[in-house]
Design a protein around this motif. Structure first.
Motif, PDB file in Angstrom:
ATOM      1  N   UNK A 152      15.710   3.914 -36.210  1.00 43.46           N
ATOM      2  CA  UNK A 152      16.899   3.875 -37.067  1.00 43.46           C
ATOM      3  C   UNK A 152      18.158   4.258 -36.290  1.00 43.46           C
ATOM      4  N   UNK A 163      12.992   2.355 -43.832  1.00 39.34           N
ATOM      5  CA  UNK A 163      13.105   3.496 -44.755  1.00 39.34           C
ATOM      6  C   UNK A 163      12.174   3.300 -45.944  1.00 39.34           C
ATOM      7  N   UNK A 201      14.681  11.868 -42.338  1.00 40.11           N
ATOM      8  CA  UNK A 201      13.442  12.208 -41.607  1.00 40.11           C
ATOM      9  C   UNK A 201      13.051  13.662 -41.870  1.00 40.11           C
ATOM     10  N   UNK A 249      12.483   7.261 -37.086  1.00 45.33           N
ATOM     11  CA  UNK A 249      13.766   7.952 -36.924  1.00 45.33           C
ATOM     12  C   UNK A 249      14.488   7.456 -35.675  1.00 45.33           C
ATOM     13  N   UNK A 260       6.882   8.903 -38.528  1.00 40.34           N
ATOM     14  CA  UNK A 260       8.224   9.268 -38.995  1.00 40.34           C
ATOM     15  C   UNK A 260       9.183   9.452 -37.817  1.00 40.34           C
ATOM     16  N   UNK A 261       8.696  10.068 -36.747  1.00 36.21           N
ATOM     17  CA  UNK A 261       9.544  10.295 -35.568  1.00 36.21           C
ATOM     18  C   UNK A 261       9.940   8.952 -34.951  1.00 36.21           C
ATOM     19  N   UNK A 321       3.327  11.832 -39.393  1.00 37.67           N
ATOM     20  CA  UNK A 321       4.459  12.540 -38.774  1.00 37.67           C
ATOM     21  C   UNK A 321       4.903  11.822 -37.496  1.00 37.67           C
ATOM     22  N   UNK A 376      11.327  13.883 -45.333  1.00 40.39           N
ATOM     23  CA  UNK A 376       9.925  13.455 -45.366  1.00 40.39           C
ATOM     24  C   UNK A 376       9.046  14.436 -44.574  1.00 40.39           C
ATOM     25  N   UNK A 377       9.623  15.061 -43.541  1.00 42.09           N
ATOM     26  CA  UNK A 377       8.875  16.071 -42.773  1.00 42.09           C
ATOM     27  C   UNK A 377       8.631  17.322 -43.622  1.00 42.09           C
ATOM     28  N   UNK A 380      -1.884  12.919 -42.445  1.00 49.58           N
ATOM     29  CA  UNK A 380      -0.502  13.426 -42.499  1.00 49.58           C
ATOM     30  C   UNK A 380       0.048  13.589 -41.081  1.00 49.58           C
ATOM     31  N   UNK A 381      -0.778  14.137 -40.183  1.00 42.87           N
ATOM     32  CA  UNK A 381      -0.315  14.314 -38.793  1.00 42.87           C
ATOM     33  C   UNK A 381      -0.012  12.966 -38.134  1.00 42.87           C
ATOM     34  N   UNK A 430      12.109  10.525 -52.534  1.00 40.18           N
ATOM     35  CA  UNK A 430      12.305   9.102 -52.854  1.00 40.18           C
ATOM     36  C   UNK A 430      13.768   8.844 -53.204  1.00 40.18           C
ATOM     37  N   UNK A 451      15.941   9.229 -49.988  1.00 37.56           N
ATOM     38  CA  UNK A 451      15.829   8.069 -49.088  1.00 37.56           C
ATOM     39  C   UNK A 451      16.610   6.882 -49.655  1.00 37.56           C
ATOM     40  N   UNK A 474       9.351   5.926 -44.872  1.00 34.01           N
ATOM     41  CA  UNK A 474       9.801   7.179 -45.500  1.00 34.01           C
ATOM     42  C   UNK A 474       9.453   7.205 -46.989  1.00 34.01           C
ATOM     43  N   UNK A 475       9.554   6.035 -47.641  1.00 33.42           N
ATOM     44  CA  UNK A 475       9.263   5.984 -49.081  1.00 33.42           C
ATOM     45  C   UNK A 475       7.833   5.512 -49.341  1.00 33.42           C
ATOM     46  N   UNK A 476       7.071   5.332 -48.262  1.00 30.48           N
ATOM     47  CA  UNK A 476       5.627   5.046 -48.331  1.00 30.48           C
ATOM     48  C   UNK A 476       5.269   3.763 -49.081  1.00 30.48           C
ATOM     49  N   UNK A 481      20.456   9.631 -41.699  1.00 30.52           N
ATOM     50  CA  UNK A 481      19.155   9.251 -41.135  1.00 30.52           C
ATOM     51  C   UNK A 481      18.366  10.510 -40.777  1.00 30.52           C
TER      52      UNK A 481
END
Lengths: 200, 101
Positions: free
Chosen positions: B23, B58, A77, B20, B16-17, B13, A80-81, B9-10, A181, A184, B62-64, A73
């Motif tokens: 998860x 995810x 992250x 995370x 994403x946190x 981010x 992707x970052x 993008x910001x 991709x 993930x 993460x995979x958009x 996990x």
């Protein structure tokens, strides 16, 4: 500039670049590859004698697998970052995040190594039982995917990435995105493998 | 992902946190519920439900996938249908009477 068309810019008909579309189609085939083995697991479990899967499943190390879940996990992250850092034109941060991703992948493999060797020291092999057969098959295939992804991650961390960043930053960002991709997806497979093999 | 301005993008981010953290918490919950005294079927559906939520996070963030093009969504719809069929194939063995007669 690469001569291969549509690996960075979008194709007008699909609205996607070929790299991304190609990776998604590849991942669809991967779903079927792992799906076949998940299906085999269901079949074997349905046919197994009462309590057989519980008995052998209890021999697996849940804390180690939980730790590995956290590792994957975290690697997802940071992956992707690293892509987001490239989009923000922060190459140094990209290197740090991708470096952490690589470390997490190596950490996962180390834990898996100790898990496997622990089993072997106790005389447990894929041939020991039906459960162990499908356990080693599923996790072994997953480990192979981690190893394959690790090679690509390391390549994207070397001086080749520095060169690509200087010459064509969009190409690097695109490659990191499609590698992400795949990465993930490997995380996604583990998210299902973990409860099915270790907790049920 | 289509729009990639610095501001978006910001914003991503931060998402994403949060994903995370979610998860991580869901992983702990997965392990915790495995200690509940429930039947195998209940434990199975609980585990798969939590794993599905984690998988959706995810895939979506993460995979958009939440902002992805229709071409990819349709590839995945077809894959999902094929995957579900694949999962039900073992059930044929339950109804198959070959070998009984």
């Amino acid at each position: 500039m690469s001569s291969i068309p549509y690996i960075v810019e979008e194709r007008p008909d699909t609205g996607l670049n070929n790299s991304k579309l190609g990776v998604w189609i590849f991942l669809a085939s991967e779903v079927m590859l792992f799906g076949g083995l998940f299906s085999a697991y269901v079949f074997l479990r349905l046919a197994a004698p009462e309590g057989d899967f519980d008995y052998w499943g209890a021999k697996l190390n849940v804390p180690m697998a939980t730790f590995n879940t956290m590792m994957l996990i975290t690697s997802s992250v940071t992956m992707v970052m690293s892509w987001a850092s490239l989009k923000l034109k922060q190459f140094d941060k990209y290197k740090i995040y991708l470096g952490i991703t690589i470390l997490c992948a190596i950490g996962f493999l180390c834990v898996k190594y100790f898990e496997y060797t622990g089993k072997f020291h106790h005389g447990i092999y894929p041939s020991s039982s039906t459960f162990m057969g499908i356990y080693f098959t599923l996790t072994g295939l997953h480990v192979l995917h981690i190893v394959g992804g690790l090679f690509v991650l390391i390549y994207l961390w070397t001086s080749q990435a520095d060169k690509m960043w200087a010459e064509n930053p969009d190409l690097l960002a695109n490659r990191v995105e499609v590698t992400g991709l795949y990465w993930h997806f490997v995380d996604l497979v583990w998210i299902f493998l973990f409860p099915i093999l270790y907790l049920l | 992902m289509s729009s990639d301005s610095d501001h978006s993008i910001e914003h991503h981010i931060q998402t994403y946190i949060r994903v995370f953290i979610a998860l991580g918490v869901l992983t702990i919950i997965t392990v915790a519920v495995s200690y509940l005294d429930v039947s195998f079927i209940e434990a199975f559906f609980l585990a798969i439900a939590i794993a599905s939520v984690k998988g959706s996070l995810v895939l979506g963030f993460f995979m958009h996938l939440i902002s992805e093009r229709a071409a990819i969504i349709w590839i995945l719809v077809a894959t999902t249908v094929a995957f579900i069929i694949l999962m039900f194939i073992p059930l044929i063995s339950v109804t198959d009477s070959t070998g009984l007669y």
